[in-house]
Design a protein around this motif. Structure first.
Motif, PDB file in Angstrom:
ATOM      1  N   ALA A 153       0.810  -1.251   0.147  1.00  0.00           N
ATOM      2  CA  ALA A 153       0.026   0.022   0.096  1.00  0.00           C
ATOM      3  C   ALA A 153       0.875   1.210  -0.089  1.00  0.00           C
ATOM      4  CB  ALA A 153      -0.950   0.118   1.460  1.00  0.00           C
ATOM      5  N   LEU A 154       0.677   2.202  -0.989  1.00  0.00           N
ATOM      6  CA  LEU A 154       1.548   3.271  -1.265  1.00  0.00           C
ATOM      7  C   LEU A 154       0.475   4.576  -0.785  1.00  0.00           C
ATOM      8  CD1 LEU A 154       3.848   4.256  -4.022  1.00  0.00           C
ATOM      9  CD2 LEU A 154       2.383   6.011  -3.258  1.00  0.00           C
ATOM     10  N   PHE A 155       1.022   5.352   0.269  1.00  0.00           N
ATOM     11  CA  PHE A 155       0.406   6.384   0.747  1.00  0.00           C
ATOM     12  C   PHE A 155       1.028   7.737   0.272  1.00  0.00           C
ATOM     13  CE2 PHE A 155      -1.069   2.850   3.410  1.00  0.00           C
ATOM     14  CZ  PHE A 155      -2.461   2.971   3.644  1.00  0.00           C
ATOM     15  N   HIS A 156       0.213   8.682  -0.114  1.00  0.00           N
ATOM     16  CA  HIS A 156       0.718  10.116  -0.266  1.00  0.00           C
ATOM     17  C   HIS A 156       0.824  10.479   1.330  1.00  0.00           C
ATOM     18  CE1 HIS A 156       1.228  14.362  -1.457  1.00  0.00           C
ATOM     19  NE2 HIS A 156       0.281  14.483  -0.242  1.00  0.00           N
ATOM     20  N   SER A 157       2.037  11.481   1.371  1.00  0.00           N
ATOM     21  CA  SER A 157       2.215  11.882   2.564  1.00  0.00           C
ATOM     22  C   SER A 157       2.620  13.376   2.317  1.00  0.00           C
ATOM     23  CB  SER A 157       3.326  11.029   3.474  1.00  0.00           C
ATOM     24  OG  SER A 157       4.530  11.461   2.952  1.00  0.00           O
ATOM     25  N   GLY A 158       2.281  14.434   3.633  1.00  0.00           N
ATOM     26  CA  GLY A 158       2.806  15.646   3.402  1.00  0.00           C
ATOM     27  C   GLY A 158       2.049  16.560   2.667  1.00  0.00           C
ATOM     28  N   GLN A 159       2.611  17.646   2.177  1.00  0.00           N
ATOM     29  CA  GLN A 159       1.913  18.635   1.414  1.00  0.00           C
ATOM     30  C   GLN A 159       1.548  18.077  -0.041  1.00  0.00           C
ATOM     31  OE1 GLN A 159       3.939  22.381   0.986  1.00  0.00           O
ATOM     32  NE2 GLN A 159       2.420  23.466   0.135  1.00  0.00           N
ATOM     33  N   THR A 160       0.634  18.642  -0.368  1.00  0.00           N
ATOM     34  CA  THR A 160       0.370  18.324  -2.021  1.00  0.00           C
ATOM     35  C   THR A 160       0.221  19.262  -2.895  1.00  0.00           C
ATOM     36  OG1 THR A 160      -1.254  17.179  -3.492  1.00  0.00           O
ATOM     37  CG2 THR A 160      -2.139  18.189  -1.479  1.00  0.00           C
ATOM     38  N   GLY A 161       0.595  19.254  -4.146  1.00  0.00           N
ATOM     39  CA  GLY A 161       0.582  20.440  -5.161  1.00  0.00           C
ATOM     40  C   GLY A 161      -1.090  20.282  -5.757  1.00  0.00           C
ATOM     41  N   ILE A 162      -1.694  19.393  -5.487  1.00  0.00           N
ATOM     42  CA  ILE A 162      -3.339  19.224  -5.881  1.00  0.00           C
ATOM     43  C   ILE A 162      -4.007  20.414  -4.961  1.00  0.00           C
ATOM     44  CG2 ILE A 162      -5.332  17.758  -6.161  1.00  0.00           C
ATOM     45  CD1 ILE A 162      -3.591  15.651  -6.404  1.00  0.00           C
ATOM     46  N   GLY A 163      -4.515  21.426  -5.501  1.00  0.00           N
ATOM     47  CA  GLY A 163      -5.263  22.479  -4.891  1.00  0.00           C
ATOM     48  C   GLY A 163      -4.417  23.545  -4.422  1.00  0.00           C
ATOM     49  N   SER A 164      -2.990  23.608  -4.506  1.00  0.00           N
ATOM     50  CA  SER A 164      -2.023  24.448  -3.907  1.00  0.00           C
ATOM     51  C   SER A 164      -2.412  25.916  -4.786  1.00  0.00           C
ATOM     52  CB  SER A 164      -0.758  24.153  -4.391  1.00  0.00           C
ATOM     53  OG  SER A 164       0.337  25.059  -4.034  1.00  0.00           O
ATOM     54  N   GLY A 165      -2.492  26.985  -4.112  1.00  0.00           N
ATOM     55  CA  GLY A 165      -2.670  28.293  -4.787  1.00  0.00           C
ATOM     56  C   GLY A 165      -4.295  28.499  -4.907  1.00  0.00           C
ATOM     57  N   LEU A 166      -5.082  27.601  -5.121  1.00  0.00           N
ATOM     58  CA  LEU A 166      -6.541  27.697  -5.284  1.00  0.00           C
ATOM     59  C   LEU A 166      -7.250  28.496  -3.918  1.00  0.00           C
ATOM     60  CD1 LEU A 166      -7.344  24.366  -7.205  1.00  0.00           C
ATOM     61  CD2 LEU A 166      -6.754  26.837  -8.252  1.00  0.00           C
ATOM     62  N   SER A 167      -8.399  28.986  -4.162  1.00  0.00           N
ATOM     63  CA  SER A 167      -8.963  29.345  -2.944  1.00  0.00           C
ATOM     64  C   SER A 167      -9.321  28.416  -2.098  1.00  0.00           C
ATOM     65  CB  SER A 167     -10.289  30.096  -3.545  1.00  0.00           C
ATOM     66  OG  SER A 167     -11.206  30.314  -2.386  1.00  0.00           O
ATOM     67  N   GLY A 168      -8.832  28.420  -0.650  1.00  0.00           N
ATOM     68  CA  GLY A 168      -9.194  27.375   0.266  1.00  0.00           C
ATOM     69  C   GLY A 168      -8.407  26.176   0.075  1.00  0.00           C
ATOM     70  N   GLY A 169      -7.290  26.398  -0.833  1.00  0.00           N
ATOM     71  CA  GLY A 169      -6.599  25.112  -1.289  1.00  0.00           C
ATOM     72  C   GLY A 169      -7.470  24.071  -2.028  1.00  0.00           C
ATOM     73  N   GLY A 170      -8.515  24.361  -2.876  1.00  0.00           N
ATOM     74  CA  GLY A 170      -9.421  23.797  -3.729  1.00  0.00           C
ATOM     75  C   GLY A 170      -9.998  22.421  -2.654  1.00  0.00           C
ATOM     76  N   GLY A 171     -10.153  22.925  -1.502  1.00  0.00           N
ATOM     77  CA  GLY A 171     -10.884  21.945  -0.414  1.00  0.00           C
ATOM     78  C   GLY A 171     -10.217  20.848   0.036  1.00  0.00           C
ATOM     79  N   ILE A 172      -8.923  20.800  -0.547  1.00  0.00           N
ATOM     80  CA  ILE A 172      -7.990  19.653  -0.087  1.00  0.00           C
ATOM     81  C   ILE A 172      -7.333  19.940   1.234  1.00  0.00           C
ATOM     82  CG2 ILE A 172      -5.969  18.445  -0.630  1.00  0.00           C
ATOM     83  CD1 ILE A 172      -8.234  18.107  -2.382  1.00  0.00           C
ATOM     84  N   ARG A 173      -7.368  19.090   2.342  1.00  0.00           N
ATOM     85  CA  ARG A 173      -6.947  19.153   3.703  1.00  0.00           C
ATOM     86  C   ARG A 173      -5.790  18.549   3.846  1.00  0.00           C
ATOM     87  NH1 ARG A 173     -11.221  21.772   6.395  1.00  0.00           N
ATOM     88  NH2 ARG A 173     -13.412  21.507   5.181  1.00  0.00           N
ATOM     89  N   LEU A 174      -4.523  19.250   4.020  1.00  0.00           N
ATOM     90  CA  LEU A 174      -3.166  18.587   4.331  1.00  0.00           C
ATOM     91  C   LEU A 174      -3.125  17.590   5.501  1.00  0.00           C
ATOM     92  CD1 LEU A 174      -0.928  21.735   3.790  1.00  0.00           C
ATOM     93  CD2 LEU A 174      -1.994  19.920   2.218  1.00  0.00           C
ATOM     94  N   LYS A 175      -4.136  17.661   6.704  1.00  0.00           N
ATOM     95  CA  LYS A 175      -3.968  17.334   8.009  1.00  0.00           C
ATOM     96  C   LYS A 175      -3.829  15.481   7.867  1.00  0.00           C
ATOM     97  CE  LYS A 175      -8.984  17.484   8.867  1.00  0.00           C
ATOM     98  NZ  LYS A 175     -10.035  17.910   9.754  1.00  0.00           N
TER      99      LYS A 175
END
Length: 297
Positions: A153-175
């Motif tokens: 199983a491979l999991f994304h971790s940390g910050q993501t470029g998806i949603g970066s710079g968009l209003s509200g981060g495009g709704g993407i939550r880093l937590k």
């Protein structure tokens, strides 16, 4: 796939299009990610184009999409399309699947079918895009299937470029993508191979701690140019984690050519380089010296 003849194995590449006009992300998020990574906007490669790129370099690649239908309301690229593309290019492509944990029992049934009938070799999760904590018990039945069949199983971790710079981060939550959540998964599924994707900014030390403490947890180096790697990541890659760090690019968002050029300048020991570029992936993915991707396991 002749594993012995490969120069490297990239454990982190994306199938961003099905080749028929459908993309893995909604247009706003896709455009934002392209801007974040400096992609030229020419459109992502098809599976066959991706395979040709790696074949030309005598490299293999793990390829996957991200199923986040529940959180994004966007139809995924079918796992079957990824598998079929890998089968056409079995000399260089290793198919992973992605199942939104929100699919519950239906997702568990699909995972078992994908492994048994289509020969999927692993699964990709993106907690921030899929909007779930990896240690949420609702995802555990899915992990049980992966552990049963011995696929990673491979999991994304940390910050993501998806949603970066968009209003509200495009709704993407880093937590959701703090790698410390994976410590619970590694405890509760001790025989499950876990790959923590990316230098885990701002949680690099957490990722190093989990990978150092849990025997079946690896770290891939995708998503960042090596010249930006935190010094502690380089230090651990050269020592305690030299058998648990994997080459990954994040192609097509970052090209292997750029990644490898910068990796060449990184202060990595000569005996560690081949481990990172190929040997550790052979172990993590359960490959043999002569293995085939995209078929019945």
């Amino acid at each position: 796939m002749d594993v012995a003849a490969l120069t490297a194995i990239d454990v982190h590449t994306h199938a961003e299009t099905d080749g028929c006009g459908h993309f893995s992300l909604p247009e706003k998020l896709r455009a934002g990610a392209d801007k974040y990574f400096g992609v030229d906007g020419g459109g992502p490669p098809t599976m066959d184009q991706l395979a040709a790129y790696y074949r030309e370099r005598q490299m293999a690649a793990v390829v996957f999409t991200v199923d986040a239908e529940a959180a994004l309301g966007h139809t995924r690229i079918a796992n079957e399309a990824v598998v079929e593309g890998a089968r056409r290019n079995a000399d260089v492509l290793i198919p992973f699947a992605s199942i939104d944990p929100a699919k519950g029992k239906a997702g568990v049934t699909e995972a078992r079918r994908l492994i048994e009938e289509l020969g999927v070799r692993g699964f990709k999760f993106h907690p921030s895009v899929q909007a779930f904590y990896p240690n949420d018990r609702s995802a555990y039945p899915l992990y049980e299937v992966l552990e049963e069949y011995g696929v990673p199983a491979l999991f994304h971790s940390g910050q993501t470029g998806i949603g970066s710079g968009l209003s509200g981060g495009g709704g993407i939550r880093l937590k959701y993508s703090n790698p410390l959540h994976l410590d619970d998964v590694a405890v509760d599924f001790p025989d499950l191979t876990i790959v923590i994707a990316h230098p885990s900014f701002p949680w690099q030390d957490e990722a190093l701690a989990v990978a150092s403490h849990k025997p079946k947890v690896y770290i891939d180096l995708s998503g960042w140019s090596p010249k930006y790697f935190p010094p502690q990541l380089v230090r651990y890659a050269n020592s305690l984690l030299k058998h648990k760090v994997l080459f990954g690019s994040d192609f097509p968002l970052i090209s292997p050519d750029r990644w490898l050029a910068d990796f060449e300048k990184l202060e990595i020991k000569d005996d560690v380089r081949p481990l990172i570029l190929k040997d550790n992936a052979v172990s993590a993915l359960g490959l043999t010296t002569s293995d085939v991707g995209g078929g019945t396991p």
